[in-house]
Design a protein around this motif. Sequence first.
Motif, PDB file in Angstrom:
ATOM      1  N   ASN A  88      -0.799  13.184   2.154  1.00  0.00           N
ATOM      2  CA  ASN A  88       0.238  12.396   2.086  1.00  0.00           C
ATOM      3  C   ASN A  88       0.708  12.285   3.120  1.00  0.00           C
ATOM      4  O   ASN A  88       2.027  11.326   3.139  1.00  0.00           O
ATOM      5  N   GLN A  89       1.092  12.322   4.092  1.00  0.00           N
ATOM      6  CA  GLN A  89       0.678  11.824   5.321  1.00  0.00           C
ATOM      7  C   GLN A  89       0.677  10.391   5.704  1.00  0.00           C
ATOM      8  O   GLN A  89       1.347   9.505   6.183  1.00  0.00           O
ATOM      9  N   TRP A  90      -0.822  10.243   5.134  1.00  0.00           N
ATOM     10  CA  TRP A  90      -1.295   8.677   4.777  1.00  0.00           C
ATOM     11  C   TRP A  90      -0.709   7.877   3.986  1.00  0.00           C
ATOM     12  O   TRP A  90      -0.005   6.866   3.940  1.00  0.00           O
ATOM     13  N   CYS A  91      -0.274   8.327   2.514  1.00  0.00           N
ATOM     14  CA  CYS A  91       0.306   7.982   1.658  1.00  0.00           C
ATOM     15  C   CYS A  91       1.294   7.167   2.675  1.00  0.00           C
ATOM     16  O   CYS A  91       1.829   5.945   1.767  1.00  0.00           O
ATOM     17  N   GLN A  92       2.078   8.289   3.046  1.00  0.00           N
ATOM     18  CA  GLN A  92       3.900   7.573   3.614  1.00  0.00           C
ATOM     19  C   GLN A  92       3.722   6.540   4.379  1.00  0.00           C
ATOM     20  O   GLN A  92       4.741   5.940   4.573  1.00  0.00           O
ATOM     21  N   VAL A  93       2.774   7.247   5.463  1.00  0.00           N
ATOM     22  CA  VAL A  93       2.442   5.753   6.274  1.00  0.00           C
ATOM     23  C   VAL A  93       1.743   4.392   5.607  1.00  0.00           C
ATOM     24  O   VAL A  93       2.553   3.308   5.776  1.00  0.00           O
ATOM     25  N   GLY A  94       1.258   4.813   4.637  1.00  0.00           N
ATOM     26  CA  GLY A  94       0.822   2.730   3.201  1.00  0.00           C
ATOM     27  C   GLY A  94       2.559   3.118   2.878  1.00  0.00           C
ATOM     28  O   GLY A  94       2.615   1.559   2.978  1.00  0.00           O
ATOM     29  N   TYR A  95       2.897   3.875   2.596  1.00  0.00           N
ATOM     30  CA  TYR A  95       4.245   3.948   1.641  1.00  0.00           C
ATOM     31  C   TYR A  95       5.066   2.156   2.671  1.00  0.00           C
ATOM     32  O   TYR A  95       6.481   1.105   2.126  1.00  0.00           O
ATOM     33  N   VAL A  96       5.215   2.988   3.888  1.00  0.00           N
ATOM     34  CA  VAL A  96       6.212   2.484   5.127  1.00  0.00           C
ATOM     35  C   VAL A  96       5.906   1.460   5.073  1.00  0.00           C
ATOM     36  O   VAL A  96       7.437   0.219   5.793  1.00  0.00           O
ATOM     37  N   LEU A  97       4.672   1.492   5.780  1.00  0.00           N
ATOM     38  CA  LEU A  97       4.390   0.030   6.211  1.00  0.00           C
ATOM     39  C   LEU A  97       4.228  -1.019   4.157  1.00  0.00           C
ATOM     40  O   LEU A  97       4.481  -2.587   5.121  1.00  0.00           O
ATOM     41  N   ASP A  98       4.264  -1.016   3.508  1.00  0.00           N
ATOM     42  CA  ASP A  98       4.014  -1.492   2.627  1.00  0.00           C
ATOM     43  C   ASP A  98       5.883  -2.479   2.053  1.00  0.00           C
ATOM     44  O   ASP A  98       5.888  -3.286   1.751  1.00  0.00           O
ATOM     45  N   PHE A  99       6.653  -1.527   2.795  1.00  0.00           N
ATOM     46  CA  PHE A  99       7.883  -1.553   2.394  1.00  0.00           C
ATOM     47  C   PHE A  99       8.719  -2.568   3.649  1.00  0.00           C
ATOM     48  O   PHE A  99       9.153  -3.268   3.571  1.00  0.00           O
ATOM     49  N   LEU A 100       7.184  -2.250   5.157  1.00  0.00           N
ATOM     50  CA  LEU A 100       8.581  -3.568   6.060  1.00  0.00           C
ATOM     51  C   LEU A 100       7.104  -4.629   5.427  1.00  0.00           C
ATOM     52  O   LEU A 100       8.078  -5.585   6.161  1.00  0.00           O
ATOM     53  N   LEU A 101       6.029  -5.190   5.272  1.00  0.00           N
ATOM     54  CA  LEU A 101       5.520  -5.490   5.128  1.00  0.00           C
ATOM     55  C   LEU A 101       6.235  -6.834   3.587  1.00  0.00           C
ATOM     56  O   LEU A 101       5.951  -8.688   3.905  1.00  0.00           O
ATOM     57  N   PHE A 102       6.953  -6.622   3.029  1.00  0.00           N
ATOM     58  CA  PHE A 102       7.241  -6.628   1.576  1.00  0.00           C
ATOM     59  C   PHE A 102       8.822  -7.309   2.842  1.00  0.00           C
ATOM     60  O   PHE A 102       9.439  -8.405   2.026  1.00  0.00           O
ATOM     61  N   ARG A 103       9.094  -6.516   3.201  1.00  0.00           N
ATOM     62  CA  ARG A 103      10.615  -6.719   4.002  1.00  0.00           C
ATOM     63  C   ARG A 103      10.758  -8.087   4.851  1.00  0.00           C
ATOM     64  O   ARG A 103      10.951  -9.719   4.781  1.00  0.00           O
ATOM     65  N   VAL A 104       8.895  -8.361   5.377  1.00  0.00           N
ATOM     66  CA  VAL A 104       8.378 -10.015   6.837  1.00  0.00           C
ATOM     67  C   VAL A 104       8.166 -11.063   5.270  1.00  0.00           C
ATOM     68  O   VAL A 104       8.729 -12.362   5.306  1.00  0.00           O
ATOM     69  N   TYR A 105       7.451 -10.273   4.286  1.00  0.00           N
ATOM     70  CA  TYR A 105       7.446 -11.413   2.893  1.00  0.00           C
ATOM     71  C   TYR A 105       8.760 -12.225   3.157  1.00  0.00           C
ATOM     72  O   TYR A 105       8.171 -13.466   2.431  1.00  0.00           O
ATOM     73  N   LEU A 106       9.463 -11.884   2.371  1.00  0.00           N
ATOM     74  CA  LEU A 106      10.902 -11.981   1.812  1.00  0.00           C
ATOM     75  C   LEU A 106      11.421 -12.950   2.656  1.00  0.00           C
ATOM     76  O   LEU A 106      12.215 -14.012   2.778  1.00  0.00           O
ATOM     77  N   LEU A 107      11.561 -12.454   4.158  1.00  0.00           N
ATOM     78  CA  LEU A 107      12.145 -12.748   5.329  1.00  0.00           C
ATOM     79  C   LEU A 107      11.305 -14.321   5.100  1.00  0.00           C
ATOM     80  O   LEU A 107      11.982 -15.554   5.506  1.00  0.00           O
ATOM     81  N   LEU A 108      10.304 -14.350   5.496  1.00  0.00           N
ATOM     82  CA  LEU A 108       9.080 -15.692   5.386  1.00  0.00           C
ATOM     83  C   LEU A 108       9.708 -16.508   4.630  1.00  0.00           C
ATOM     84  O   LEU A 108       9.916 -18.151   4.425  1.00  0.00           O
TER      85      LEU A 108
END
Length: 474
Positions: free
Chosen positions: A435-455
């Motif tokens: 669960n901890q690694w999944c939450q890390v993955g979800y947060v990173l996915d959310f962050l990279l998705f926002r960066v991708y949208l910004l680019l």
Amino acid sequence: MNPSLKRISIISALLLIAVSLCCGKLTCKEGHSGPTHESMQAVFDLKSFRPAVNLSNPTISNISFTLYAVLGVNEKTQILTTFLWMRQYWRHEFLVWDPDECDGITKISLPAAQLWSPDIIVYEFVDDDVSQACPYVYVNHTGHIRWDRMLRLVSSCNLQIFSFPFDVQNCSFTFGSYMHTIRDVRLAPALTFEEMSGNSKRYLEASGEWELVDILGETSILKFGIDQWDIITIWVVIKRRPVLYVVNLLIPSSFLMLIDIMSFYLPPHSVDRASFKMTLILGYTVFLLIMNDLLPSTANGTPIIGIYFSVCLALMVISLLETVIITNVLHHSSMKSKEVPNWVRVVVLKHIANLICYKWPEDVQPPSEPQEDKPQSSNSNSESWNIQPAIQTPATHPNTNEGAASMPELKQICQYLGDLRAHLISLQKENELTNQWCQVGYVLDFLLFRVYLLLISCYAMVIICMWCVWISQT
């Protein structure tokens, strides 16, 4: 032919030429409408000479044209193919007659091959004219000649395709004499350049993908050594109609990019998002191969739409790499006894999650301040060991033999229960790590998705602004 008759015909022709040169007018006879054939034949015999009584006076030639169609633009070879209606005027000083003496005739048509004409060419031409020739010219009684002809002009042009498909091309047509200098032939426009532009727009407005913006020009003198030539330089400004390319290139590419953006909403832990993105990249590559024929290509540079497609493909590859990273993080818990480092908890689960306003699930609490790792199995071991004394001390029972006989079975059951409890604790610990690694993955996915949208947003705004600036400048 009898030599005497031949001699007489030559003498009569010379006499007619002399009369024409001296009087400056063609002769007419009663009962004939217009100049006689004999007088014009004398002029035809002089077609190799410039028609001027005084050769020190240059012949003035006036030209104008109407741009009827843009037949083709070859960006690779830098060639523009156009179709012109060209009109040329000059004065033939030997073709002059009095209308009162010639039955009121003021205009006649004569074969162009029988008359002298200025050798006006377009300096930018790179191929032969294959259009239909016009064999006749109109001659006025004052000696002014009008020659209308069709011209399929294949000319070189410095084509700028960086802003394709919103490009504007400015090609020059330089009209001038090939051999005659300014002492023999002078050039001047027959119409103003505004009139040429207006006439051309009426015919070109429904012609293919190109639209006429304006026709500009100037007269100048070309110097080469000690000789000087009179030239007229005309700039034809044409603009491409981009609707075809927007519909066939930009809109499908935008749809594929939109699908790539929406693929981030696929749950990465339950759907193979990487396979979907690889299929999307393959489809985009096939799209570029199919539409490659519509893109112009030159050795001087690449159009911005080609850069746009390349960057879109690069963004899709970056999106695939992001999916690979997230998939690796989500499956990181498969490595036994691999806990989330404290710095990852601080940076990712706390600061980055707060920065991007990550919404935690209801069954998951946000991580608190990282504490020193405590042995979680100590309590369980103590509890398990606390069971052992209670079982090792036999209970008071009237039948001591039966109690003594049941002790091995109780010890074995206690051992089984201890192993089961240890296994459940390990499963619980692995589930917590997962669960901890999944939450890390979800947060990173959310962050990279926002960066991708910004680019993508910044890139789209830059492209749109650049195209808007080019359109406003035209």
